[in-house]
Scaffold this motif. Sequence first.
Motif, PDB file in Angstrom:
ATOM      1  N   SER A 163       0.119  37.041  -8.692  1.00 37.50           N
ATOM      2  CA  SER A 163       1.504  37.371  -9.034  1.00 37.50           C
ATOM      3  C   SER A 163       2.078  38.235  -7.914  1.00 37.50           C
ATOM      4  O   SER A 163       1.409  39.133  -7.390  1.00 37.50           O
ATOM      5  N   ALA A 164       3.318  37.935  -7.542  1.00 32.26           N
ATOM      6  CA  ALA A 164       3.991  38.651  -6.456  1.00 32.26           C
ATOM      7  C   ALA A 164       5.473  38.313  -6.507  1.00 32.26           C
ATOM      8  O   ALA A 164       5.856  37.259  -7.025  1.00 32.26           O
ATOM      9  N   PRO A 165       6.327  39.189  -5.969  1.00 31.75           N
ATOM     10  CA  PRO A 165       7.767  38.911  -5.991  1.00 31.75           C
ATOM     11  C   PRO A 165       8.201  37.793  -5.051  1.00 31.75           C
ATOM     12  O   PRO A 165       9.271  37.217  -5.225  1.00 31.75           O
ATOM     13  N   THR A 166       7.388  37.471  -4.030  1.00 29.65           N
ATOM     14  CA  THR A 166       7.758  36.418  -3.085  1.00 29.65           C
ATOM     15  C   THR A 166       6.528  35.559  -2.770  1.00 29.65           C
ATOM     16  O   THR A 166       5.386  36.036  -2.855  1.00 29.65           O
TER      17      THR A 166
ATOM     18  N   GLU B 295       0.834  -1.197   0.000  1.00 30.13           N
ATOM     19  CA  GLU B 295       0.000   0.000   0.000  1.00 30.13           C
ATOM     20  C   GLU B 295       0.872   1.251   0.000  1.00 30.13           C
ATOM     21  O   GLU B 295       1.778   1.383   0.823  1.00 30.13           O
ATOM     22  N   ILE B 296       0.551   2.152  -0.909  1.00 27.84           N
ATOM     23  CA  ILE B 296       1.221   3.458  -0.974  1.00 27.84           C
ATOM     24  C   ILE B 296       0.144   4.513  -0.732  1.00 27.84           C
ATOM     25  O   ILE B 296      -0.781   4.661  -1.530  1.00 27.84           O
ATOM     26  N   VAL B 297       0.260   5.215   0.386  1.00 27.42           N
ATOM     27  CA  VAL B 297      -0.736   6.227   0.748  1.00 27.42           C
ATOM     28  C   VAL B 297      -0.096   7.606   0.608  1.00 27.42           C
ATOM     29  O   VAL B 297       0.866   7.938   1.311  1.00 27.42           O
ATOM     30  N   ILE B 298      -0.644   8.388  -0.308  1.00 23.52           N
ATOM     31  CA  ILE B 298      -0.096   9.704  -0.630  1.00 23.52           C
ATOM     32  C   ILE B 298      -0.913  10.809   0.040  1.00 23.52           C
ATOM     33  O   ILE B 298      -2.135  10.764   0.048  1.00 23.52           O
ATOM     34  N   THR B 299      -0.225  11.787   0.609  1.00 24.26           N
ATOM     35  CA  THR B 299      -0.873  13.032   1.032  1.00 24.26           C
ATOM     36  C   THR B 299      -0.295  14.144   0.162  1.00 24.26           C
ATOM     37  O   THR B 299       0.852  14.549   0.335  1.00 24.26           O
ATOM     38  N   PRO B 300      -1.054  14.592  -0.840  1.00 18.72           N
ATOM     39  CA  PRO B 300      -0.528  15.622  -1.748  1.00 18.72           C
ATOM     40  C   PRO B 300      -0.713  17.023  -1.180  1.00 18.72           C
ATOM     41  O   PRO B 300      -1.508  17.241  -0.261  1.00 18.72           O
ATOM     42  N   ARG B 301       0.024  17.946  -1.722  1.00 15.70           N
ATOM     43  CA  ARG B 301      -0.208  19.352  -1.404  1.00 15.70           C
ATOM     44  C   ARG B 301      -1.460  19.804  -2.150  1.00 15.70           C
ATOM     45  O   ARG B 301      -1.679  19.419  -3.298  1.00 15.70           O
ATOM     46  N   THR B 302      -2.262  20.632  -1.507  1.00 19.68           N
ATOM     47  CA  THR B 302      -3.506  21.103  -2.110  1.00 19.68           C
ATOM     48  C   THR B 302      -3.317  22.502  -2.677  1.00 19.68           C
ATOM     49  O   THR B 302      -3.018  23.437  -1.920  1.00 19.68           O
ATOM     50  N   PRO B 303      -3.458  22.683  -3.976  1.00 16.12           N
ATOM     51  CA  PRO B 303      -3.288  24.020  -4.557  1.00 16.12           C
ATOM     52  C   PRO B 303      -4.330  24.996  -4.014  1.00 16.12           C
ATOM     53  O   PRO B 303      -5.514  24.666  -3.921  1.00 16.12           O
ATOM     54  N   SER B 304      -3.871  26.171  -3.647  1.00 18.27           N
ATOM     55  CA  SER B 304      -4.792  27.210  -3.198  1.00 18.27           C
ATOM     56  C   SER B 304      -4.786  28.408  -4.143  1.00 18.27           C
ATOM     57  O   SER B 304      -5.669  29.260  -4.063  1.00 18.27           O
ATOM     58  N   ALA B 305      -3.781  28.456  -5.038  1.00 16.98           N
ATOM     59  CA  ALA B 305      -3.710  29.551  -6.003  1.00 16.98           C
ATOM     60  C   ALA B 305      -2.716  29.204  -7.102  1.00 16.98           C
ATOM     61  O   ALA B 305      -1.837  28.358  -6.916  1.00 16.98           O
ATOM     62  N   TYR B 306      -2.890  29.849  -8.254  1.00 19.69           N
ATOM     63  CA  TYR B 306      -1.853  29.831  -9.281  1.00 19.69           C
ATOM     64  C   TYR B 306      -0.900  30.972  -8.951  1.00 19.69           C
ATOM     65  O   TYR B 306      -1.331  32.123  -8.842  1.00 19.69           O
ATOM     66  N   PHE B 307       0.361  30.658  -8.780  1.00 17.57           N
ATOM     67  CA  PHE B 307       1.327  31.679  -8.373  1.00 17.57           C
ATOM     68  C   PHE B 307       2.452  31.747  -9.404  1.00 17.57           C
ATOM     69  O   PHE B 307       3.212  30.793  -9.585  1.00 17.57           O
ATOM     70  N   ASN B 308       2.534  32.880 -10.104  1.00 13.29           N
ATOM     71  CA  ASN B 308       3.587  33.100 -11.101  1.00 13.29           C
ATOM     72  C   ASN B 308       3.733  31.920 -12.061  1.00 13.29           C
ATOM     73  O   ASN B 308       4.823  31.501 -12.410  1.00 13.29           O
TER      74      ASN B 308
ATOM     75  N   LYS C  65     -16.087  37.264  -9.227  1.00 10.99           N
ATOM     76  CA  LYS C  65     -15.788  38.302 -10.216  1.00 10.99           C
ATOM     77  C   LYS C  65     -14.283  38.572 -10.346  1.00 10.99           C
ATOM     78  O   LYS C  65     -13.855  39.272 -11.259  1.00 10.99           O
ATOM     79  N   VAL C  66     -13.498  38.033  -9.428  1.00 10.02           N
ATOM     80  CA  VAL C  66     -12.059  38.307  -9.430  1.00 10.02           C
ATOM     81  C   VAL C  66     -11.365  37.494 -10.515  1.00 10.02           C
ATOM     82  O   VAL C  66     -11.490  36.265 -10.573  1.00 10.02           O
ATOM     83  N   ILE C  67     -10.608  38.165 -11.364  1.00  7.58           N
ATOM     84  CA  ILE C  67      -9.860  37.505 -12.434  1.00  7.58           C
ATOM     85  C   ILE C  67      -8.454  37.155 -11.972  1.00  7.58           C
ATOM     86  O   ILE C  67      -7.972  36.041 -12.192  1.00  7.58           O
ATOM     87  N   SER C  68      -7.784  38.096 -11.320  1.00  6.71           N
ATOM     88  CA  SER C  68      -6.415  37.878 -10.855  1.00  6.71           C
ATOM     89  C   SER C  68      -6.096  38.851  -9.741  1.00  6.71           C
ATOM     90  O   SER C  68      -6.805  39.848  -9.542  1.00  6.71           O
ATOM     91  N   LEU C  69      -5.011  38.544  -9.010  1.00  6.39           N
ATOM     92  CA  LEU C  69      -4.548  39.427  -7.939  1.00  6.39           C
ATOM     93  C   LEU C  69      -3.037  39.612  -8.057  1.00  6.39           C
ATOM     94  O   LEU C  69      -2.332  38.737  -8.583  1.00  6.39           O
ATOM     95  N   SER C  70      -2.561  40.727  -7.530  1.00  6.15           N
ATOM     96  CA  SER C  70      -1.117  40.974  -7.476  1.00  6.15           C
ATOM     97  C   SER C  70      -0.798  41.671  -6.152  1.00  6.15           C
ATOM     98  O   SER C  70      -1.646  42.362  -5.581  1.00  6.15           O
ATOM     99  N   ALA C  71       0.419  41.458  -5.693  1.00 10.15           N
ATOM    100  CA  ALA C  71       0.836  42.089  -4.440  1.00 10.15           C
ATOM    101  C   ALA C  71       2.271  42.562  -4.581  1.00 10.15           C
ATOM    102  O   ALA C  71       3.179  41.765  -4.826  1.00 10.15           O
ATOM    103  N   HIS C  72       2.490  43.863  -4.455  1.00  8.73           N
ATOM    104  CA  HIS C  72       3.843  44.432  -4.498  1.00  8.73           C
ATOM    105  C   HIS C  72       4.439  44.493  -3.094  1.00  8.73           C
ATOM    106  O   HIS C  72       5.633  44.368  -2.912  1.00  8.73           O
ATOM    107  N   ASN C  73       3.569  44.696  -2.105  1.00  5.10           N
ATOM    108  CA  ASN C  73       3.944  44.614  -0.705  1.00  5.10           C
ATOM    109  C   ASN C  73       2.654  44.434   0.092  1.00  5.10           C
ATOM    110  O   ASN C  73       1.563  44.387  -0.477  1.00  5.10           O
ATOM    111  N   GLN C  74       2.757  44.324   1.402  1.00  5.29           N
ATOM    112  CA  GLN C  74       1.582  44.049   2.231  1.00  5.29           C
ATOM    113  C   GLN C  74       0.535  45.163   2.158  1.00  5.29           C
ATOM    114  O   GLN C  74      -0.655  44.929   2.421  1.00  5.29           O
ATOM    115  N   SER C  75       0.969  46.360   1.805  1.00  8.70           N
ATOM    116  CA  SER C  75       0.044  47.504   1.753  1.00  8.70           C
ATOM    117  C   SER C  75      -0.419  47.818   0.345  1.00  8.70           C
ATOM    118  O   SER C  75      -1.173  48.768   0.136  1.00  8.70           O
TER     119      SER C  75
END
Length: 223
Positions: free
Chosen positions: A133-136, A95-108, A157-167
């Motif tokens: 999209s974000a630098p980090t 038996e091989i039991v996998i726990t995958p990572r769950t995608p929460s967003a498309y990032f870059n 309604k949201v198409i995409s998001l970007s973050a240059h910094n926290q503010s």
Amino acid sequence: MRNLSKAPLIGVLIAALFAGLVYLFAWSSIFAVSTISITGAPTTETEKTISQIAAISSGQKLARVEPRAIAHRIEDLAWIKSVEISRNWINGKVEIVITPRTPSAYFNGSTMDASGAIFTLPGFEGADLPRVSAPTPELGLSATELFQSLPEEFKSKVISLSAHNQSNIAMRIALDGREIKVLWGTNEKSALKIEVISALIALEENKNIRRIDVSAPHAPIVK
């Protein structure tokens, strides 16, 4: 004298027993792989990948299946969070039991989970995930957390998001057949910002606007 004469015989018997066990487990067909079970793989492509890396075949000697070594190879995949491998010596099932990572967003261009881990999940099609999209990765997580906190009606309604910094978080939204850039600012006062956006869009004089700044929601700016 009698005890001494029995010692070599006992040694021979132990050696013979050991050799028999080695043969039984390593060479005999009695303890062989009967079935291989892979659970937890999120897509058909990922299941095929796991099967290829594990390289276990029906009829293979169970003693030659090394769970720890196979697990290490599988864990090298970036989309794997954890893996457990077990052998059943009675029925021959592996038996091989996998726990995958769950995608929460498309990032870059890749996918990202809630911990900020970046990976590519073969065969994954998650059209409902936000495109960020974000630098980090940390800033990417901030934008993703904002998206997840939004009401479902506005989130759709949201198409995409970007973050240059926290503010300085921004998003592109689709409203009334228009694509509008929204300068959101910090992840605060979301309910008020959505209310302000809806009110601005409803005004006749704003029917051609393409940009709304609600980083200071009590003093919004439209262009």
